[in-house]
Design an enzyme around this catalytic site. Structure first.
Site, mmCIF file in Angstrom:
data_model
loop_
_atom_site.group_PDB
_atom_site.id
_atom_site.type_symbol
_atom_site.label_atom_id
_atom_site.label_comp_id
_atom_site.label_asym_id
_atom_site.label_seq_id
_atom_site.Cartn_x
_atom_site.Cartn_y
_atom_site.Cartn_z
ATOM 1 N N ASP A 25 -0.147 -6.801 -0.498
ATOM 2 C CA ASP A 25 -1.005 -6.373 0.631
ATOM 3 C C ASP A 25 -1.744 -7.497 1.359
ATOM 4 O OD1 ASP A 25 -0.145 -4.018 -0.518
ATOM 5 O OD2 ASP A 25 -2.115 -3.071 -0.582
ATOM 6 N N ASP A 67 0.266 -1.843 2.303
ATOM 7 C CA ASP A 67 -0.387 -0.545 2.407
ATOM 8 C C ASP A 67 0.055 0.010 3.768
ATOM 9 O OD1 ASP A 67 -2.170 0.860 0.700
ATOM 10 O OD2 ASP A 67 -3.863 0.479 2.037
ATOM 11 N N HIS A 69 -0.300 3.494 5.773
ATOM 12 C CA HIS A 69 -0.836 4.855 5.756
ATOM 13 C C HIS A 69 -0.572 5.622 7.049
ATOM 14 C CE1 HIS A 69 -2.865 3.996 2.058
ATOM 15 N NE2 HIS A 69 -3.841 3.261 2.567
ATOM 16 N N HIS A 86 -7.424 2.369 7.667
ATOM 17 C CA HIS A 86 -6.897 1.004 7.546
ATOM 18 C C HIS A 86 -5.387 1.069 7.351
ATOM 19 C CE1 HIS A 86 -7.523 2.417 3.436
ATOM 20 N NE2 HIS A 86 -6.465 1.671 3.119
ATOM 21 N N LYS A 111 3.659 1.253 0.725
ATOM 22 C CA LYS A 111 3.018 2.214 -0.188
ATOM 23 C C LYS A 111 1.876 2.942 0.498
ATOM 24 C CE LYS A 111 0.246 -1.361 -2.237
ATOM 25 N NZ LYS A 111 -0.960 -0.717 -1.668
ATOM 26 N N CYS A 151 -5.488 -2.738 -5.202
ATOM 27 C CA CYS A 151 -4.028 -2.782 -5.270
ATOM 28 C C CYS A 151 -3.497 -3.851 -6.221
ATOM 29 C CB CYS A 151 -3.458 -2.891 -3.869
ATOM 30 S SG CYS A 151 -3.756 -1.345 -2.961
HETATM 31 C C1 VGL Z 1 -6.463 -1.349 -0.917
HETATM 32 C C2 VGL Z 1 -8.351 -0.096 -0.597
HETATM 33 C C3 VGL Z 1 -7.631 0.856 0.067
HETATM 34 C C4 VGL Z 1 -5.837 -2.598 -1.444
HETATM 35 C C5 VGL Z 1 -5.713 -0.401 -0.262
HETATM 36 O O1 VGL Z 1 -4.782 -3.034 -0.917
HETATM 37 O O2 VGL Z 1 -6.389 -3.175 -2.388
HETATM 38 N N1 VGL Z 1 -7.771 -1.188 -1.074
HETATM 39 N N2 VGL Z 1 -6.308 0.698 0.234
HETATM 40 ZN ZN ZN Z 2 -5.179 1.917 1.535
#
Ligand code: VGL
Ligand code: ZN
Length: 205
Positions: A25, A67, A69, A86, A111, A151
């Site tokens: 990420d 990430d 979404h 995000h 993901k 993550c």
């Molecule tokens: C993450 C918070 C929400 C991460 C992803 O990549 O660590 N943190 N979504």
């Molecule tokens: Zn996230």
């Protein structure tokens, strides 16, 4: 050489043909200026690039997660979750940091693509990553990226459960630190479950 109290003994890790690198990420939204920034998230980019270059030169497999979404993801506050929106699919915030330098052969994992599921781990629910690693006879992974407490941690814990040896790249991870010290606590938890925490100087040239 002897090491005194409080000094950290170097690990002397040699890369082998069964190692792989997992880049978690490293996306705009987790860097300063993004929607859910680790305060120093962008600091991982040069160190991660150095690991990427080394693994690529050695011909070792590299995987990278994002990430990714939908707009109504359950982790967003307007849906009752803890986070601001995000890493929305297709947005600039969801892109890899522009200076991250991934080779063409990188195995990419998206993901958190389902609205009704939190999905911090690059492993759980992503059998293609496990399959990619097994196809390449990988038994040890080096994990860095964003963010340490979410993550990166969940990816590391799942990888340990799946039977991989796991080294966490301390100089290529950054935390959100919602509460002061969260990232350090997460590193301790990963250690207690069997991961080792190393930096680039621990890897033999
Ligand atoms: C993450 C918070 C929400 C991460 C992803 O990549 O660590 N943190 N979504
Ligand atoms: Zn996230």
């Amino acid at each position: 050489m002897a090491f005194g109290q409080g000094e950290v003994e170097p690990m002397n890790v040699s890369l082998t043909s069964s190692d792989a690198l997992i880049v978690v990420d490293v996306q705009n939204d987790f860097c300063p200026g993004g929607a859910l920034p680790a305060p120093e998230g962008d600091k991982v980019v040069p160190s991660m690039n150095a690991y990427i270059q080394r693994f690529h030169e050695e011909g070792l497999p590299i995987a990278a997660s994002r990430d990714w979404h939908p707009e109504d993801h359950m982790s967003f506050r307007k849906e009752g979750g803890p986070w601001p929106p995000h890493c929305i699919q297709g947005s600039q915030g969801a892109e890899y940091h522009p200076d991250l330098s991934l080779p063409e052969e990188t195995h990419h994992v998206k993901k958190g693509t389902r609205a009704d599921e939190e999905d911090y781990s690059a492993f759980l629910g992503h059998p293609s990553l496990t399959a990619f690693l097994h196809e390449n006879d990988v038994d040890r992974i080096f994990v860095g990226g964003l963010t340490t407490e979410y993550c990166v941690k969940e990816t590391v814990l799942d990888a340990l459960e799946e039977g991989f040896d796991v080294l966490v790249l301390d100089d290529a991870t950054q935390g959100v630190n919602v509460e002061h010290g969260d990232a350090n606590k997460a590193l301790e938890e990963m250690r207690s479950q069997g991961a080792r925490v190393i930096t680039s100087t621990d890897i033999e040239p």
